[in-house]
Design a protein around this motif. Structure first.
Motif, mmCIF file in Angstrom:
data_model
loop_
_atom_site.group_PDB
_atom_site.id
_atom_site.type_symbol
_atom_site.label_atom_id
_atom_site.label_comp_id
_atom_site.label_asym_id
_atom_site.label_seq_id
_atom_site.Cartn_x
_atom_site.Cartn_y
_atom_site.Cartn_z
ATOM 1 N N UNK A 383 -38.347 -26.516 5.600
ATOM 2 C CA UNK A 383 -37.727 -24.846 6.789
ATOM 3 C C UNK A 383 -38.795 -23.865 6.589
ATOM 4 N N UNK A 384 -39.565 -24.312 5.598
ATOM 5 C CA UNK A 384 -40.936 -23.616 4.847
ATOM 6 C C UNK A 384 -41.616 -23.831 6.267
ATOM 7 N N UNK A 385 -41.862 -23.816 7.003
ATOM 8 C CA UNK A 385 -42.792 -23.813 8.478
ATOM 9 C C UNK A 385 -41.724 -22.843 8.898
ATOM 10 N N UNK A 386 -40.228 -22.526 8.877
ATOM 11 C CA UNK A 386 -40.297 -22.420 10.137
ATOM 12 C C UNK A 386 -39.723 -20.599 9.822
ATOM 13 N N UNK A 387 -39.968 -20.511 8.288
ATOM 14 C CA UNK A 387 -40.146 -19.473 7.545
ATOM 15 C C UNK A 387 -40.932 -18.893 8.189
ATOM 16 N N UNK A 388 -42.463 -19.274 7.419
ATOM 17 C CA UNK A 388 -43.846 -18.965 7.544
ATOM 18 C C UNK A 388 -44.266 -18.483 9.190
ATOM 19 N N UNK A 389 -43.354 -19.460 10.871
ATOM 20 C CA UNK A 389 -43.642 -18.383 11.471
ATOM 21 C C UNK A 389 -42.739 -17.479 11.990
ATOM 22 N N UNK A 390 -41.630 -17.364 10.850
ATOM 23 C CA UNK A 390 -40.495 -15.785 11.238
ATOM 24 C C UNK A 390 -41.543 -14.905 10.966
ATOM 25 N N UNK A 391 -41.772 -14.947 9.438
ATOM 26 C CA UNK A 391 -42.176 -13.923 9.028
ATOM 27 C C UNK A 391 -43.472 -13.312 9.115
ATOM 28 N N UNK A 392 -44.033 -14.147 9.653
ATOM 29 C CA UNK A 392 -45.133 -13.723 10.327
ATOM 30 C C UNK A 392 -46.390 -13.836 9.855
ATOM 31 N N UNK A 393 -47.906 -14.155 9.819
ATOM 32 C CA UNK A 393 -49.410 -13.890 9.362
ATOM 33 C C UNK A 393 -49.054 -12.980 8.230
ATOM 34 N N UNK A 394 -48.723 -11.684 8.071
ATOM 35 C CA UNK A 394 -48.773 -10.668 7.436
ATOM 36 C C UNK A 394 -47.812 -10.446 5.919
ATOM 37 N N UNK A 396 -47.305 -13.203 2.594
ATOM 38 C CA UNK A 396 -47.340 -14.744 1.986
ATOM 39 C C UNK A 396 -46.250 -15.158 1.192
ATOM 40 N N UNK A 397 -45.766 -16.150 1.813
ATOM 41 C CA UNK A 397 -44.797 -17.049 1.423
ATOM 42 C C UNK A 397 -45.599 -18.444 -0.212
ATOM 43 N N UNK A 398 -44.654 -18.251 -0.951
ATOM 44 C CA UNK A 398 -44.679 -19.218 -1.925
ATOM 45 C C UNK A 398 -43.307 -19.393 -2.512
ATOM 46 N N UNK A 399 -43.039 -20.719 -2.438
ATOM 47 C CA UNK A 399 -42.059 -21.945 -2.603
ATOM 48 C C UNK A 399 -42.536 -22.169 -4.334
ATOM 49 N N UNK A 400 -41.371 -21.872 -5.004
ATOM 50 C CA UNK A 400 -41.005 -22.154 -6.661
ATOM 51 C C UNK A 400 -39.808 -23.133 -6.791
ATOM 52 N N UNK A 401 -40.657 -24.557 -6.563
ATOM 53 C CA UNK A 401 -38.442 -25.675 -6.702
ATOM 54 C C UNK A 401 -38.750 -26.253 -8.375
ATOM 55 N N UNK A 402 -38.157 -25.835 -8.488
ATOM 56 C CA UNK A 402 -37.752 -27.013 -10.366
ATOM 57 C C UNK A 402 -37.421 -28.547 -9.824
ATOM 58 N N UNK A 415 -26.663 -22.931 4.339
ATOM 59 C CA UNK A 415 -27.612 -22.629 3.348
ATOM 60 C C UNK A 415 -28.999 -22.422 4.200
ATOM 61 N N UNK A 416 -29.468 -22.897 4.688
ATOM 62 C CA UNK A 416 -30.313 -22.769 6.243
ATOM 63 C C UNK A 416 -30.257 -21.493 6.343
ATOM 64 N N UNK A 417 -29.153 -20.774 7.065
ATOM 65 C CA UNK A 417 -28.895 -20.242 7.622
ATOM 66 C C UNK A 417 -29.319 -18.785 6.528
ATOM 67 N N UNK A 418 -28.311 -19.423 5.946
ATOM 68 C CA UNK A 418 -28.913 -17.571 4.824
ATOM 69 C C UNK A 418 -29.884 -17.439 4.036
ATOM 70 N N UNK A 419 -30.268 -18.844 4.386
ATOM 71 C CA UNK A 419 -32.089 -18.333 3.313
ATOM 72 C C UNK A 419 -32.614 -17.861 4.303
ATOM 73 N N UNK A 420 -32.406 -17.914 5.832
ATOM 74 C CA UNK A 420 -32.898 -17.652 6.787
ATOM 75 C C UNK A 420 -33.546 -16.261 6.898
ATOM 76 N N UNK A 421 -31.836 -15.958 6.779
ATOM 77 C CA UNK A 421 -31.815 -14.186 6.987
ATOM 78 C C UNK A 421 -32.462 -13.756 5.702
#
Length: 675
Positions: A383-394, A396-402, A415-421
């Motif tokens: 869902x990274x690309x969806x989040x980037x489009x949702x929050x906009x270019x201003x 910066x999204x940093x994803x850190x996966x263990x 869970x997707x809905x919770x993260x997106x909200x």
């Protein structure tokens, strides 16, 4: 002190703004701040002071010396210091040992001794532009030596006739002094320590050599200093002090709660202190548990209330949506087509009401979840690309996966809905842009950590969303999960977003936590239970409903619901599809039909029924009467028992309210045997 120096307004001082400071000053300042030894840097013609954390205790209660000239802060001893300062500023390093000075640090003159070194600091041209003061207060050592000399002289003066009595009493005192588990203290009335027993090493990690000659107030927690000085004033007035509790610093930097009993006599204070830290920690833990229980009870009460409201509201919504659908069918047949636009408005309003109900149910932990073993890393990455489009270019999204993240057992769509909200909330907290982090991690909670978080001990998968936005004050954090609570302007938030996330996490067997402070951003962390097994692929999207085929000849449905509108609309829809329909408003009437000779091919029942018998109990009774009878449960919310486990067994067909008649007919046709 580094933080304070950066925050200080230097523009009005002779040093000027920090960004214009010369490299020599910056280097000297960095060396000083890194030192654990008391140091003060005096700079420029006015000898403006900058100092490190270790130097702060030497100032006492003096006004803040940061950025002030040396001669102002230490005006009372300037006459003694100025010749030494002049030598240093002339390029001569100076060392002075045990210099006596009468200083004013606590609103009164006091005699103190200092050992210090003034080191000149040259600029890149060799010109002395400041000096570095490395200092240690030796008052304790000097007073201890003085006291020792005084004691030796006094002992030498004792008469031989008292030696035996003194020796006997000293032996008794020493046995108690040496063996007591409680700390013992002899001090002057001003708080200067003269003697301590060995228990100080056990309780506070401090031995006699480190304490003699120091002030007892130097060990007291800053928040308890006023109370400690008040108790000292009582002793100076000749009054005893009993059960006076204050915090003392341990050698390792922690704090111990000490309960004191002290008496004055012969110009001294004799005191005994008991370590009650364990008792205070137990009391604090009990208080936290009581606070947690009250919060849980409050949230449970709100959850029950919203669950009941949602159940009734969903009955109304089913009537609204079903009535509109049937009316729409008639309009499509050419009867009153001019009303179609108004039907769209009504349907949109009903859909929004249904979404609101879903949020209420999510908070109250009564939504219908479909938990499955889930790979949170894959879900977040997908869902990274969806989040980037949702929050906009201003932003910066940093994803850190263990790596090697455990699978978790939860509803992946929720869970997707919770993260997106949470990402949308983070975006709103950073209107000017910023950084947004999504992190995953494995978390093991022991008994104490789990109890603090109101969770069961064990393994959890954590998903955290962090922003560097405006943050929240404690009073807002405390209410952030409350339903309908929002700080957004009217019309820009329902106040149900975070409550939905909280309800989802709790219903999944986990927890949601918020860490935030004004100006320091916000982190919302979801703890979800670990699944001991492999994750499974997400379910395929549900296809759009298609018109249900007509009923087989003679097929009959028993519909049980206490809402007349639901019964009427469902009866009309089923009848039009060719089914024979029998209805009942409660379980007793339904059982009477089931005991009769009427043909019944399917039981459709609401779970919540009046009359003391639920739809679940009705289904059990129906299967006892007709073992092969299929059952479709209808519910406005997923009920739970007292332990929080779902009342409806897994795998049972459920039709959640509100529903369309088309969806209901499709479910019914799928459950009925071929005609």
């Amino acid at each position: 002190m580094a933080t304070r120096i950066r925050a200080h307004d230097w523009a009005g001082s002779t040093l000027g703004p920090m960004e214009h400071w010369p490299a020599t000053l910056r280097t000297a300042l960095d060396i000083m701040l890194r030192s654990h030894f008391p140091k003060c840097l005096f700079w420029g013609p006015e000898l403006v002071a900058l100092y490190n954390d270790a130097f702060v205790p030497l100032l006492g209660d003096k006004p803040d010396a940061l950025g002030r000239p040396l001669r102002e802060t230490w005006a009372e001893v300037w006459d003694e210091l100025s010749p030494i300062v002049a030598r240093a500023m002339a390029g001569e390093a100076t060392f002075v040992e045990d210099l006596p000075l009468t200083v004013d640090r606590y609103g009164r003159p006091e005699e103190a001794w200092f050992t210090f070194c003034y080191s000149p600091v040259p600029d890149e041209h060799g010109q002395v532009v400041g000096m570095l003061d490395t200092v240690m207060e030796t008052t304790g050592k000097v007073l201890a030596e003085r006291e020792l000399r005084h004691e030796r002289a006094r002992l030498d003066a004792l008469t031989a006739s008292l030696e035996a009595e003194v020796a006997s009493r000293t032996a008794d005192r020493n046995r108690m002094w040496q063996l007591s588990a409680e700390i013992m203290l002899v001090a002057r009335l001003d708080g200067t320590i003269l003697a301590v027993n060995p228990a100080w090493t056990v309780v506070l990690g401090l031995d006699e050599r480190a304490l003699l000659g120091t002030s007892v107030f130097s060990l007291v927690h800053p928040d308890d200093l006023d109370g400690a000085r008040g108790a000292a004033a009582q002793l100076q007035a000749g009054e005893s002090v009993s059960r006076f509790v204050t915090r003392y610093r341990h050698r390792d930097g922690s704090w111990r709660w000490i309960s004191w009993t002290a008496v004055p006599g012969d110009g001294l204070i004799n005191a005994v202190g008991r370590d009650i830290t364990a008792l205070r920690e137990q009391q604090d833990a009990l208080q936290r548990a009581e606070d947690s229980l009250r919060q849980a009870q409050k949230m449970e009460a709100v959850g029950q209330l919203t669950g009941g409201i949602a159940h009734d509201f969903n009955n109304l919504l089913t009537g609204i949506i079903g009535g509109l659908e049937l009316l729409e069918q008639r309009l499509a047949a050419g009867r009153g087509a001019e009303a179609a636009a108004f039907l769209d408005v009504a349907r949109n309003a009903a859909d929004r009401a249904a979404a609101l109900t879903h949020r209420l149910l999510a908070f109250s932990r009564r939504q219908a979840l479909e938990p499955r073993p889930t790979d949170a890393n894959g879900l977040v990455d997908g869902m990274a690309e969806l989040v980037r489009r949702t929050v906009g270019p201003a932003i910066r999204l940093d994803i850190r996966l263990q790596p090697a993240l455990w699978p978790t057992l939860c509803d992946p769509h929720q869970l997707e809905n919770a993260i997106l909200n949470l990402c949308i909330n983070a975006r709103d907290a950073m209107p000017g842009g910023g950084r947004l982090w999504i992190e995953t991690s494995n978390t093991q909670l022991g008994a104490a950590a789990a109890r603090e978080r109101d969770m069961r001990p064990g393994d959890y998968v954590s998903v955290a969303v962090t922003d560097e936005g405006s943050g929240m004050p404690p009073e807002v954090v405390a209410r952030a999960f409350d339903p309908f609570f929002t700080t957004k302007p009217i019309g820009q938030g329902t106040g149900l977003g975070l409550s939905m996330i909280y309800g989802f996490a709790r219903q999944s067997g986990g927890q949601a936590r918020i860490h935030s402070a004004p100006g320091q951003g916000t982190t919302v962390r979801l703890h979800l239970p670990r699944h001991h097994g492999a994750p499974v692929p997400p379910p395929a999207p549900v296809p759009a409903p298609t018109p249900a085929p007509p009923a087989a000849p003679g097929q009959a449905v028993l519909l049980v619901d206490d809402e007349p509108a639901v019964r009427a609309l469902a009866t009309a829809a089923l009848s039009e599809a060719g089914y024979a329909v029998h209805t009942a408003a409660e379980a007793g009437a339904a059982l009477a039909i089931l005991r009769s000779a009427e043909r019944i091919d399917l039981l459709v029942t609401d779970i919540g029924l009046p009359g003391g018998m639920s739809g679940l109990a009705l289904a059990d009774a129906a299967r006892a009467l007709r073992p092969a009878l299929p059952v479709l449960f209808v519910t406005g919310y997923a009920g739970h028992n007292k332990d929080g486990a779902p009342l409806l067994p897994a795998g049972q067909p459920v039709l959640p309210k509100p529903f369309t008649m088309r969806a209901a007919l499709a479910r019914i046709q799928a459950l009925l045997p071929p005609g």
